[in-house]
Enzyme design. Structure first.
Site, PDB file in Angstrom:
ATOM      1  N   GLU A 195       7.238  15.836 -30.396  1.00  0.00           N
ATOM      2  CA  GLU A 195       6.851  17.230 -30.634  1.00  0.00           C
ATOM      3  C   GLU A 195       6.020  17.394 -31.905  1.00  0.00           C
ATOM      4  OE1 GLU A 195       7.052  19.774 -28.731  1.00  0.00           O
ATOM      5  OE2 GLU A 195       8.494  19.197 -27.189  1.00  0.00           O
TER       6      GLU A 195
ATOM      7  N   ASN B  69      -0.354  28.043 -28.115  1.00  0.00           N
ATOM      8  CA  ASN B  69      -0.319  27.887 -26.660  1.00  0.00           C
ATOM      9  C   ASN B  69      -1.253  28.880 -25.994  1.00  0.00           C
ATOM     10  OD1 ASN B  69       1.894  25.958 -26.830  1.00  0.00           O
ATOM     11  ND2 ASN B  69       3.144  27.725 -27.384  1.00  0.00           N
TER      12      ASN B  69
ATOM     13  N   ASP C 221      -0.623  31.004 -23.758  1.00  0.00           N
ATOM     14  CA  ASP C 221      -0.045  32.338 -23.549  1.00  0.00           C
ATOM     15  C   ASP C 221       0.043  33.142 -24.850  1.00  0.00           C
ATOM     16  OD1 ASP C 221       2.009  31.195 -24.962  1.00  0.00           O
ATOM     17  OD2 ASP C 221       3.572  31.672 -23.502  1.00  0.00           O
TER      18      ASP C 221
ATOM     19  N   SER D 224       1.545  32.415 -27.508  1.00  0.00           N
ATOM     20  CA  SER D 224       2.696  32.072 -28.334  1.00  0.00           C
ATOM     21  C   SER D 224       2.335  30.838 -29.157  1.00  0.00           C
ATOM     22  CB  SER D 224       3.921  31.787 -27.461  1.00  0.00           C
ATOM     23  OG  SER D 224       3.740  30.598 -26.719  1.00  0.00           O
TER      24      SER D 224
ATOM     25  N   ASP E  89       4.039  27.283 -31.299  1.00  0.00           N
ATOM     26  CA  ASP E  89       5.175  26.394 -31.537  1.00  0.00           C
ATOM     27  C   ASP E  89       5.190  26.009 -33.007  1.00  0.00           C
ATOM     28  OD1 ASP E  89       5.775  26.446 -28.830  1.00  0.00           O
ATOM     29  OD2 ASP E  89       4.558  24.673 -28.404  1.00  0.00           O
TER      30      ASP E  89
ATOM     31  N   ASN F 259       9.281  27.697 -30.051  1.00  0.00           N
ATOM     32  CA  ASN F 259       8.300  28.653 -29.539  1.00  0.00           C
ATOM     33  C   ASN F 259       8.572  30.093 -29.975  1.00  0.00           C
ATOM     34  OD1 ASN F 259       7.417  30.522 -27.007  1.00  0.00           O
ATOM     35  ND2 ASN F 259       5.991  28.857 -27.355  1.00  0.00           N
TER      36      ASN F 259
END
Ligand SMILES: *[C@@H]1O[C@H](CO)[C@@H](O)[C@H](O)[C@H]1NC(C)=O
Ligand SMILES: *[C@@H]1O[C@H](CO)[C@@H](O)[C@H](O)[C@H]1NC(C)=O
Length: 149
Positions: free
Chosen positions: A51, A62, A64, A66, A68, A75
């Site tokens: 990650e 991301n 969408d 959002s 991380d 998220n």
């Protein structure tokens, strides 16, 4: 002495954000992560390697809208408030807190995430690179035994 001190401070400033592998393993172990919700330390190590490469300042956006955040890449849509996306704030924190090199908040939030029904499968990095794999190498040479596989 003074020079040494300055060098040390510089080293901490430069390297502070990225954990050395075994240091990160020891930090998670002492925070009760080994076996938390049946997730072994080696699996947490594999997950955070893929990650964030153990980088507390990792930030990824991301599609969408959002984002991380941090060493666990948690998220913003569901778990923290980044003042942009407002679906849920499961960890009841500001997302920036997940970027601190004092990792207590990030670890607490990762524990909250893994308590959800999907558990560790919430992390794409884990599903893609760690699930059904031999993850013991992530602890190799650290002098730590993972309680479970
Ligand atoms: C952990 O595993 C044990 C043995 O398989 C199981 O009984 C227990 O419910 C599991 N706990 C969680 C939180 O998944
Ligand atoms: C998120 O944080 C901002 C700034 O502190 C605050 O105004 C807002 O109410 C918070 N939103 C949620 C959903 O908690």
């Amino acid at each position: 002495m003074k020079v040494l001190l300055v060098l040390l401070v510089l080293l901490v400033l430069v390297d502070g954000r990225v954990f050395e592998r075994c240091q990160w393993a020891r930090t998670m172990k002492s925070s009760g992560m080994d076996g938390y919700r049946n997730v072994s330390l080696a699996n947490w190590m594999c997950l955070t390697y893929w990650e964030s490469r153990y980088d507390t300042l990792a930030v990824n956006h991301n599609r969408d809208k959002s984002t991380d955040f941090g060493i666990f890449q948690i998220n913003s849509r569901w778990w923290c408030n980044d003042t942009r996306i407002r679906t849920a704030n499961g960890c009841r924190i500001m997302c920036e807190q997940l970027l601190s090199d004092d990792v207590g908040v990030a670890i607490g939030c990762a524990k909250r995430v893994v308590r959800d029904p999907q558990g560790i499968a919430a992390w794409v990095g884990w599903r893609t690179h760690c699930k059904n794999q031999d993850v013991s190498k992530y602890l190799q040479g650290c002098g730590l035994d993972s309680s479970l596989l």
